[in-house]
Design a protein around this motif. Sequence first.
Motif, PDB file in Angstrom:
ATOM      1  N   GLY A 257     -10.660   6.852 -13.594  1.00  0.00           N
ATOM      2  CA  GLY A 257     -10.950   8.047 -14.385  1.00  0.00           C
ATOM      3  C   GLY A 257     -10.069   8.191 -15.621  1.00  0.00           C
ATOM      4  N   ASP A 258     -10.519   9.037 -16.533  1.00  0.00           N
ATOM      5  CA  ASP A 258      -9.775   9.290 -17.772  1.00  0.00           C
ATOM      6  C   ASP A 258      -8.400   9.894 -17.488  1.00  0.00           C
ATOM      7  OD1 ASP A 258     -11.952   8.349 -19.180  1.00  0.00           O
ATOM      8  OD2 ASP A 258     -12.747  10.351 -19.625  1.00  0.00           O
ATOM      9  N   ASP A 259      -8.306  10.707 -16.441  1.00  0.00           N
ATOM     10  CA  ASP A 259      -7.036  11.377 -16.128  1.00  0.00           C
ATOM     11  C   ASP A 259      -5.936  10.398 -15.707  1.00  0.00           C
ATOM     12  OD1 ASP A 259      -8.174  13.832 -16.672  1.00  0.00           O
ATOM     13  OD2 ASP A 259      -8.574  14.323 -14.572  1.00  0.00           O
ATOM     14  N   THR A 260      -6.334   9.261 -15.164  1.00  0.00           N
ATOM     15  CA  THR A 260      -5.322   8.311 -14.689  1.00  0.00           C
ATOM     16  C   THR A 260      -5.067   7.178 -15.678  1.00  0.00           C
ATOM     17  OG1 THR A 260      -6.944   6.983 -13.470  1.00  0.00           O
ATOM     18  CG2 THR A 260      -5.855   8.780 -12.263  1.00  0.00           C
TER      19      THR A 260
ATOM     20  N   PRO B  88       0.807  -1.231   0.000  1.00  0.00           N
ATOM     21  CA  PRO B  88       0.000   0.000   0.000  1.00  0.00           C
ATOM     22  C   PRO B  88       0.839   1.280   0.000  1.00  0.00           C
ATOM     23  CG  PRO B  88      -0.949  -1.584   1.517  1.00  0.00           C
ATOM     24  CD  PRO B  88       0.358  -2.169   1.034  1.00  0.00           C
ATOM     25  N   GLU B  89       1.923   1.275   0.767  1.00  0.00           N
ATOM     26  CA  GLU B  89       2.784   2.463   0.831  1.00  0.00           C
ATOM     27  C   GLU B  89       3.394   2.771  -0.538  1.00  0.00           C
ATOM     28  OE1 GLU B  89       2.195   0.452   4.533  1.00  0.00           O
ATOM     29  OE2 GLU B  89       3.248  -0.322   2.781  1.00  0.00           O
ATOM     30  N   GLU B  90       3.752   1.710  -1.272  1.00  0.00           N
ATOM     31  CA  GLU B  90       4.338   1.891  -2.605  1.00  0.00           C
ATOM     32  C   GLU B  90       3.299   2.437  -3.590  1.00  0.00           C
ATOM     33  OE1 GLU B  90       7.663  -1.648  -2.628  1.00  0.00           O
ATOM     34  OE2 GLU B  90       5.558  -2.230  -2.719  1.00  0.00           O
ATOM     35  N   TRP B  91       2.068   1.902  -3.519  1.00  0.00           N
ATOM     36  CA  TRP B  91       0.993   2.431  -4.360  1.00  0.00           C
ATOM     37  C   TRP B  91       0.726   3.888  -4.011  1.00  0.00           C
ATOM     38  CZ3 TRP B  91      -0.161   0.438  -8.707  1.00  0.00           C
ATOM     39  CH2 TRP B  91      -0.218  -0.946  -8.905  1.00  0.00           C
ATOM     40  N   GLY B  92       0.699   4.181  -2.711  1.00  0.00           N
ATOM     41  CA  GLY B  92       0.466   5.554  -2.261  1.00  0.00           C
ATOM     42  C   GLY B  92       1.515   6.498  -2.821  1.00  0.00           C
ATOM     43  N   LYS B  93       2.755   6.063  -2.800  1.00  0.00           N
ATOM     44  CA  LYS B  93       3.846   6.895  -3.330  1.00  0.00           C
ATOM     45  C   LYS B  93       3.631   7.164  -4.820  1.00  0.00           C
ATOM     46  CE  LYS B  93       8.884   7.085  -3.601  1.00  0.00           C
ATOM     47  NZ  LYS B  93      10.133   6.372  -3.366  1.00  0.00           N
ATOM     48  N   LEU B  94       3.248   6.140  -5.584  1.00  0.00           N
ATOM     49  CA  LEU B  94       2.990   6.310  -7.021  1.00  0.00           C
ATOM     50  C   LEU B  94       1.839   7.290  -7.267  1.00  0.00           C
ATOM     51  CD1 LEU B  94       3.152   2.797  -8.742  1.00  0.00           C
ATOM     52  CD2 LEU B  94       4.607   4.772  -9.165  1.00  0.00           C
ATOM     53  N   ILE B  95       0.781   7.126  -6.495  1.00  0.00           N
ATOM     54  CA  ILE B  95      -0.388   8.008  -6.638  1.00  0.00           C
ATOM     55  C   ILE B  95       0.005   9.446  -6.309  1.00  0.00           C
ATOM     56  CG2 ILE B  95      -2.666   8.576  -5.685  1.00  0.00           C
ATOM     57  CD1 ILE B  95      -3.015   5.461  -5.286  1.00  0.00           C
ATOM     58  N   TYR B  96       0.749   9.620  -5.223  1.00  0.00           N
ATOM     59  CA  TYR B  96       1.140  10.970  -4.806  1.00  0.00           C
ATOM     60  C   TYR B  96       2.083  11.613  -5.824  1.00  0.00           C
ATOM     61  CZ  TYR B  96       1.927  14.916  -1.770  1.00  0.00           C
ATOM     62  OH  TYR B  96       1.965  16.182  -1.264  1.00  0.00           O
TER      63      TYR B  96
ATOM     64  N   GLY C 253     -20.169   8.500  -1.917  1.00  0.00           N
ATOM     65  CA  GLY C 253     -19.127   7.551  -1.530  1.00  0.00           C
ATOM     66  C   GLY C 253     -17.937   8.251  -0.902  1.00  0.00           C
ATOM     67  N   LYS C 254     -16.759   7.679  -1.098  1.00  0.00           N
ATOM     68  CA  LYS C 254     -15.554   8.227  -0.503  1.00  0.00           C
ATOM     69  C   LYS C 254     -14.753   9.012  -1.524  1.00  0.00           C
ATOM     70  CE  LYS C 254     -14.723   5.097   3.309  1.00  0.00           C
ATOM     71  NZ  LYS C 254     -13.800   4.162   3.922  1.00  0.00           N
ATOM     72  N   GLY C 255     -13.977   9.938  -0.973  1.00  0.00           N
ATOM     73  CA  GLY C 255     -13.097  10.729  -1.807  1.00  0.00           C
ATOM     74  C   GLY C 255     -11.796  10.967  -1.065  1.00  0.00           C
ATOM     75  N   VAL C 256     -10.898  11.704  -1.698  1.00  0.00           N
ATOM     76  CA  VAL C 256      -9.623  11.988  -1.065  1.00  0.00           C
ATOM     77  C   VAL C 256      -9.160  13.380  -1.492  1.00  0.00           C
ATOM     78  CG1 VAL C 256      -8.309  10.867  -2.924  1.00  0.00           C
ATOM     79  CG2 VAL C 256      -7.263  11.140  -0.675  1.00  0.00           C
ATOM     80  N   LYS C 257      -8.598  14.092  -0.532  1.00  0.00           N
ATOM     81  CA  LYS C 257      -7.989  15.392  -0.821  1.00  0.00           C
ATOM     82  C   LYS C 257      -6.497  15.228  -0.595  1.00  0.00           C
ATOM     83  CE  LYS C 257      -7.854  20.265   0.240  1.00  0.00           C
ATOM     84  NZ  LYS C 257      -8.489  21.405   0.853  1.00  0.00           N
ATOM     85  N   PHE C 258      -5.718  15.691  -1.570  1.00  0.00           N
ATOM     86  CA  PHE C 258      -4.256  15.612  -1.467  1.00  0.00           C
ATOM     87  C   PHE C 258      -3.695  16.949  -1.030  1.00  0.00           C
ATOM     88  CE2 PHE C 258      -5.410  12.305  -4.480  1.00  0.00           C
ATOM     89  CZ  PHE C 258      -4.717  11.234  -3.963  1.00  0.00           C
ATOM     90  N   PHE C 259      -2.617  16.898  -0.226  1.00  0.00           N
ATOM     91  CA  PHE C 259      -1.960  18.121   0.260  1.00  0.00           C
ATOM     92  C   PHE C 259      -0.606  18.288  -0.395  1.00  0.00           C
ATOM     93  CE2 PHE C 259      -4.543  16.523   3.887  1.00  0.00           C
ATOM     94  CZ  PHE C 259      -5.533  17.476   3.826  1.00  0.00           C
TER      95      PHE C 259
ATOM     96  N   ARG D 129       3.057  15.619  -9.841  1.00  0.00           N
ATOM     97  CA  ARG D 129       3.532  15.834 -11.218  1.00  0.00           C
ATOM     98  C   ARG D 129       2.514  16.623 -12.043  1.00  0.00           C
ATOM     99  NH1 ARG D 129       4.598  10.666 -12.270  1.00  0.00           N
ATOM    100  NH2 ARG D 129       2.682  10.315 -13.395  1.00  0.00           N
ATOM    101  N   ASN D 130       1.233  16.393 -11.762  1.00  0.00           N
ATOM    102  CA  ASN D 130       0.169  17.046 -12.520  1.00  0.00           C
ATOM    103  C   ASN D 130      -0.395  18.287 -11.832  1.00  0.00           C
ATOM    104  OD1 ASN D 130      -0.286  15.309 -15.002  1.00  0.00           O
ATOM    105  ND2 ASN D 130      -0.266  13.782 -13.367  1.00  0.00           N
ATOM    106  N   GLY D 131       0.286  18.741 -10.765  1.00  0.00           N
ATOM    107  CA  GLY D 131      -0.134  19.960 -10.077  1.00  0.00           C
ATOM    108  C   GLY D 131      -1.522  19.865  -9.474  1.00  0.00           C
TER     109      GLY D 131
END
Length: 174
Positions: free
Chosen positions: A131-134, A102-110, A168-174, A115-117
Amino acid sequence: MSFEWPWQYNFPPFFTLQPNVDTRQKQLAAWCSLALSYCRHHKLYTLDIMEAQETPVFNNKKIERKLSMEAIQVVFEELRKKGNLEWLDKNKSRSLVMWRRPEEWGKLIYQWVSRNGMNNSVFTLYELANGDDTEGEEFHGLEDWMLQRSLQALQTDGKAEIITLDDGKGVKFF
């Protein structure tokens, strides 16, 4: 792109657990690597121990050799010790396979978010994984349980916050 089998796969003794401790450790490391590579290539996240013996990874029809159920259990246990497998039931018949933790996937996602601002952006879990963006990203199509664990790892690191949305669920990135 077809899966590339390691040289050991066509070596009959590979399908018999070796009695020598050093040889067995190398053999188990090779089996773990093979199982994880195979699951990664085919994007498999669950394995059933009863069905495993008939899958190509543990059954080489070309040389007419298959790994015994006992040996498959030893390989699965080795994967569990390394943190790449988690049992889904007490009978140890079905498992979650984590060819990337999970930590490795998280790093890739982050990394993708940065990278995409898209820091300070909110995504639904569906948008993130499907989604289309990913599209074209390694985490595209990631199963929900692994996505949630990956986001929990990011939340623990203070890089994201899992939120509840109307649908459902969502996520906000910092």
